[in-house]
Design a protein around this motif. Structure first.
Motif, short mmCIF file in Angstrom:
data_model
loop_
_atom_site.label_atom_id
_atom_site.label_comp_id
_atom_site.label_asym_id
_atom_site.label_seq_id
_atom_site.Cartn_x
_atom_site.Cartn_y
_atom_site.Cartn_z
N LYS A 66 0.84 -1.19 0.00
CA LYS A 66 0.00 0.00 0.00
C LYS A 66 0.88 1.25 0.00
CE LYS A 66 -3.83 2.17 2.38
NZ LYS A 66 -4.71 2.14 3.55
N ALA A 67 0.61 2.15 -0.95
CA ALA A 67 1.43 3.35 -1.10
C ALA A 67 0.83 4.52 -0.35
CB ALA A 67 1.55 3.70 -2.57
N LYS A 68 1.71 5.39 0.15
CA LYS A 68 1.26 6.66 0.72
C LYS A 68 2.41 7.65 0.67
CE LYS A 68 2.00 6.08 5.70
NZ LYS A 68 1.32 6.07 6.99
N ARG A 69 2.05 8.90 0.68
CA ARG A 69 3.04 9.98 0.68
C ARG A 69 3.39 10.27 2.13
NH1 ARG A 69 6.27 11.85 -3.14
NH2 ARG A 69 6.48 14.09 -3.15
N LEU A 70 4.67 10.29 2.45
CA LEU A 70 5.10 10.43 3.83
C LEU A 70 6.27 11.40 3.92
CD1 LEU A 70 4.79 9.26 6.77
CD2 LEU A 70 6.54 7.61 6.13
N SER A 71 6.21 12.27 4.91
CA SER A 71 7.35 13.13 5.24
C SER A 71 8.05 12.53 6.44
CB SER A 71 6.87 14.54 5.58
OG SER A 71 6.35 15.17 4.44
N PHE A 72 9.37 12.41 6.35
CA PHE A 72 10.13 11.84 7.45
C PHE A 72 11.50 12.49 7.52
CE2 PHE A 72 10.51 9.16 3.72
CZ PHE A 72 11.88 8.98 3.57
N TYR A 73 12.13 12.33 8.67
CA TYR A 73 13.44 12.94 8.93
C TYR A 73 14.48 11.85 9.15
CZ TYR A 73 10.62 17.08 9.86
OH TYR A 73 9.73 18.12 9.75
N SER A 74 15.68 12.10 8.66
CA SER A 74 16.79 11.18 8.86
C SER A 74 18.03 11.97 9.24
CB SER A 74 17.05 10.39 7.58
OG SER A 74 18.20 9.59 7.72
N ASP A 75 18.77 11.45 10.22
CA ASP A 75 20.01 12.13 10.58
C ASP A 75 21.11 11.85 9.58
OD1 ASP A 75 20.23 9.50 11.35
OD2 ASP A 75 21.28 9.92 13.21
N LYS A 76 20.95 10.81 8.77
CA LYS A 76 21.90 10.48 7.70
C LYS A 76 21.28 10.80 6.35
CE LYS A 76 24.68 8.15 10.51
NZ LYS A 76 25.82 8.72 11.07
N LYS A 77 22.10 11.17 5.41
CA LYS A 77 21.62 11.44 4.05
C LYS A 77 21.35 10.12 3.35
CE LYS A 77 22.59 14.38 0.11
NZ LYS A 77 21.46 15.27 0.24
N LEU A 78 20.15 9.95 2.84
CA LEU A 78 19.78 8.76 2.09
C LEU A 78 19.98 9.06 0.61
CD1 LEU A 78 16.52 7.85 4.04
CD2 LEU A 78 18.82 6.97 4.39
N ALA A 79 20.82 8.28 -0.04
CA ALA A 79 21.26 8.58 -1.41
C ALA A 79 20.11 8.50 -2.40
CB ALA A 79 22.36 7.60 -1.81
N ARG A 80 20.10 9.46 -3.28
CA ARG A 80 19.08 9.54 -4.33
C ARG A 80 19.20 8.35 -5.27
NH1 ARG A 80 18.06 14.92 -7.90
NH2 ARG A 80 16.05 14.28 -8.70
N ASN A 81 18.07 7.89 -5.80
CA ASN A 81 17.96 6.78 -6.76
C ASN A 81 18.38 5.44 -6.16
OD1 ASN A 81 16.96 8.41 -8.85
ND2 ASN A 81 19.03 9.05 -9.37
N ASN A 82 18.37 5.31 -4.85
CA ASN A 82 18.63 4.04 -4.19
C ASN A 82 17.37 3.56 -3.49
OD1 ASN A 82 21.45 3.46 -4.68
ND2 ASN A 82 21.89 5.26 -3.46
N HIS A 83 17.30 2.24 -3.28
CA HIS A 83 16.16 1.64 -2.59
C HIS A 83 16.54 1.41 -1.13
CE1 HIS A 83 15.73 0.40 -6.86
NE2 HIS A 83 14.46 0.68 -6.62
N PHE A 84 15.58 1.66 -0.24
CA PHE A 84 15.81 1.47 1.18
C PHE A 84 14.61 0.82 1.83
CE2 PHE A 84 18.54 5.05 0.13
CZ PHE A 84 19.71 4.74 0.79
N LYS A 85 14.88 0.08 2.87
CA LYS A 85 13.84 -0.34 3.80
C LYS A 85 14.08 0.53 5.03
CE LYS A 85 11.77 -4.06 6.41
NZ LYS A 85 11.81 -5.47 6.79
N ILE A 86 13.09 1.34 5.38
CA ILE A 86 13.23 2.25 6.50
C ILE A 86 12.19 1.92 7.57
CG2 ILE A 86 14.21 4.14 5.15
CD1 ILE A 86 11.45 5.43 5.08
#
Length: 113
Positions: A66-86
């Motif tokens: 299920k998709a949703k738009r989410l705003s979140f904060y990270s103390d580390k920079k998450l690299a663009r165009n990469n996939h993550f499980k957060i």
């Protein structure tokens, strides 16, 4: 003396059991949720109170796809165009993240639409 030792042992056992139940048995869904995301932005640098990191607004997918738009904060920079499980806590902070090679199949299909 033996009664005090036995009583102390029982209290310690009850306390340890309570901690184990709250730590391992009760699900973490109330405090944090896992999502899959393909980072499409670089994030905006943010400094609030004692927090210094990045704010992201991305389309995320839960484990059911299920998709949703989410705003979140990270103390580390998450690299663009990469996939993550957060794992995002209720205060919108990323508590853990893991870089993955690709999104799961059911989510990859939805993310390409």
């Amino acid at each position: 003396m033996k009664k005090k030792t036995a009583l102390l042992g029982i209290v310690a056992t009850l306390l340890l059991s309570t901690v184990l139940i709250f730590e391992y048995v009760i699900p973490d869904d109330q405090t944090a949720s896992p999502y899959f995301v393909k980072m499409k932005s670089d994030g905006k640098p943010v400094t609030k109170n004692q927090f210094k990191g990045y704010k992201y607004t991305e389309t995320v997918y839960d484990t059911k796809g299920k998709a949703k738009r989410l705003s979140f904060y990270s103390d580390k920079k998450l690299a663009r165009n990469n996939h993550f499980k957060i794992v995002v806590s209720t205060n919108h902070l990323v508590s853990t993240y893991k870089k993955i090679q690709s999104l799961p199949e059911n989510i990859q299909y939805l993310a390409e639409k």
